[in-house]
Enzyme design. Structure first.
Site, PDB file in Angstrom:
ATOM      1  N   SER A   1       0.849  -1.188   0.000  1.00  0.00           N
ATOM      2  CA  SER A   1       0.000   0.000   0.000  1.00  0.00           C
ATOM      3  C   SER A   1       0.882   1.235   0.000  1.00  0.00           C
ATOM      4  O   SER A   1       2.020   1.195   0.467  1.00  0.00           O
ATOM      5  CB  SER A   1      -0.865   0.006   1.263  1.00  0.00           C
TER       6      SER A   1
ATOM      7  N   TYR B   1       0.144  -0.071  10.565  1.00  0.00           N
ATOM      8  CA  TYR B   1      -0.255  -0.529   9.233  1.00  0.00           C
ATOM      9  C   TYR B   1       0.859  -0.246   8.233  1.00  0.00           C
ATOM     10  O   TYR B   1       1.243  -1.123   7.436  1.00  0.00           O
ATOM     11  CB  TYR B   1      -1.548   0.181   8.801  1.00  0.00           C
TER      12      TYR B   1
END
Length: 310
Positions: free
Chosen positions: A161, A187
């Site tokens: 990501s 994350y």
């Protein structure tokens, strides 16, 4: 960034998985897609199935997996879609999936993930996002190494990501034992780990005919954002965002999984169906130098092996 030639493709951020896979025949090829019952995982699996691959959906929710498999068969005519349970944050579950696998594996799509969730720890005390997004997929790929080697020219797809730009892997405190837990930093760290995995896996396994690449699918509204829907900051962030459909979001995963342009190529990061250049802050695109750092990649591999050996 090393001086290799960047891979460009005829595809764009608007391209869909169906467009990327058009004309490619995967008859006789076997693929595993983790998280294949939701979001871009469904469309990744559907595209692979449409090209004739035998696809296994490795999912937490087997019932949802069965519904997805039936839907994929109905839309592609491919009945070789199976469903197997996996809980990536549970080492025993990953080991059980690996033990049940037989024969070659041509494509492993490490797609499942959790995003920016409240602090949660596994039974080992590991931070849950790192355990799920990185360690589970690392253990899965490691366990399936021989199946990938048997296939020859196998590919591992590591879904990362642009959030990797938020944090390198903080080796001194991966599990937030001595620093305040921040969901996005956790994350981001796990998504950097996804890129570093592709770098080191390719280095170690290219001789076995296995390559791994990482990618950013793009901004897509999926269940992954479930922890953020009440977050006003997140809502502000996404107001002007250019969202992709799930079919567009799966395009880069499919490119990495099947494109002839990537034959024998690994350890790279793709976005919008092309190889990304280096990130230049404050841009939220491109790949961070630390995510491609070979020393960090080797260190992460060793740390991950130690975690799994405990």
């Amino acid at each position: 960034m090393s001086s290799h030639d960047r891979i460009t493709t005829p595809f764009t951020r608007e391209s869909t998985a169906a467009e990327v896979i058009d004309g490619i025949d995967l008859t006789g090829r076997r693929a595993v897609v983790t998280g294949g019952a939701s979001g871009i995982g469904v469309e990744t699996a559907r595209a692979l199935a449409s090209a004739g691959a035998e696809v296994t959906l490795a999912v937490r929710d087997v019932e949802a997996g069965k519904r997805t498999a039936a839907d994929i068969t109905a839309t592609t005519g491919n009945s070789h879609i199976s469903v197997a349970p996996i809980e990536l944050a549970d080492r025993a579950s990953v080991a059980a999936f690996v033990a049940a696998w037989q024969g070659p594996l041509h494509i492993l799509v490490n797609n499942a993930g959790v995003m920016a969730e409240p602090l949660n720890r596994t039974q080992e005390g590991w931070e849950h996002q790192f355990a799920t997004n990185h360690v589970g997929h690392f253990g899965l790929a490691l366990g399936l190494h021989d199946a990938l080697a048997e296939a020859g020219n196998a590919r591992v797809v590591s879904v990362s990501s642009s959030a990797h730009l938020r944090s390198p892997v903080v080796f001194d405190d991966i599990h937030f034992e001595n620093r305040e837990y921040e969901p996005w930093a956790a994350y981001g760290q796990s998504k950097t780990a996804n890129v570093l995995f592709a770098v080191e896996a390719t280095k170690r396994w290219a001789a076995d005919g296995i390559t791994a690449n990482a990618l950013m699918p793009g901004g897509i509204r999926t269940n992954l954002q479930r922890h953020q829907n009440a977050n006003p900051e997140f809502q502000k962030l996404i107001e002007g965002a250019a969202w992709k459909t799930t079919e567009q979001g799966a395009a880069t995963s499919i490119l990495v999984a099947v494109s002839p342009l990537l034959e024998g190529i690994g350890g790279r990061y793709f976005e919008d169906a092309t190889e990304a250049g280096p990130n230049v802050p404050p841009a939220g695109t491109g790949v961070a130098d630390y995510a491609l750092d070979p020393e960090a990649a080797a260190r992460l591999w060793d740390v991950s092996l130690e975690m799994l050996a405990r």
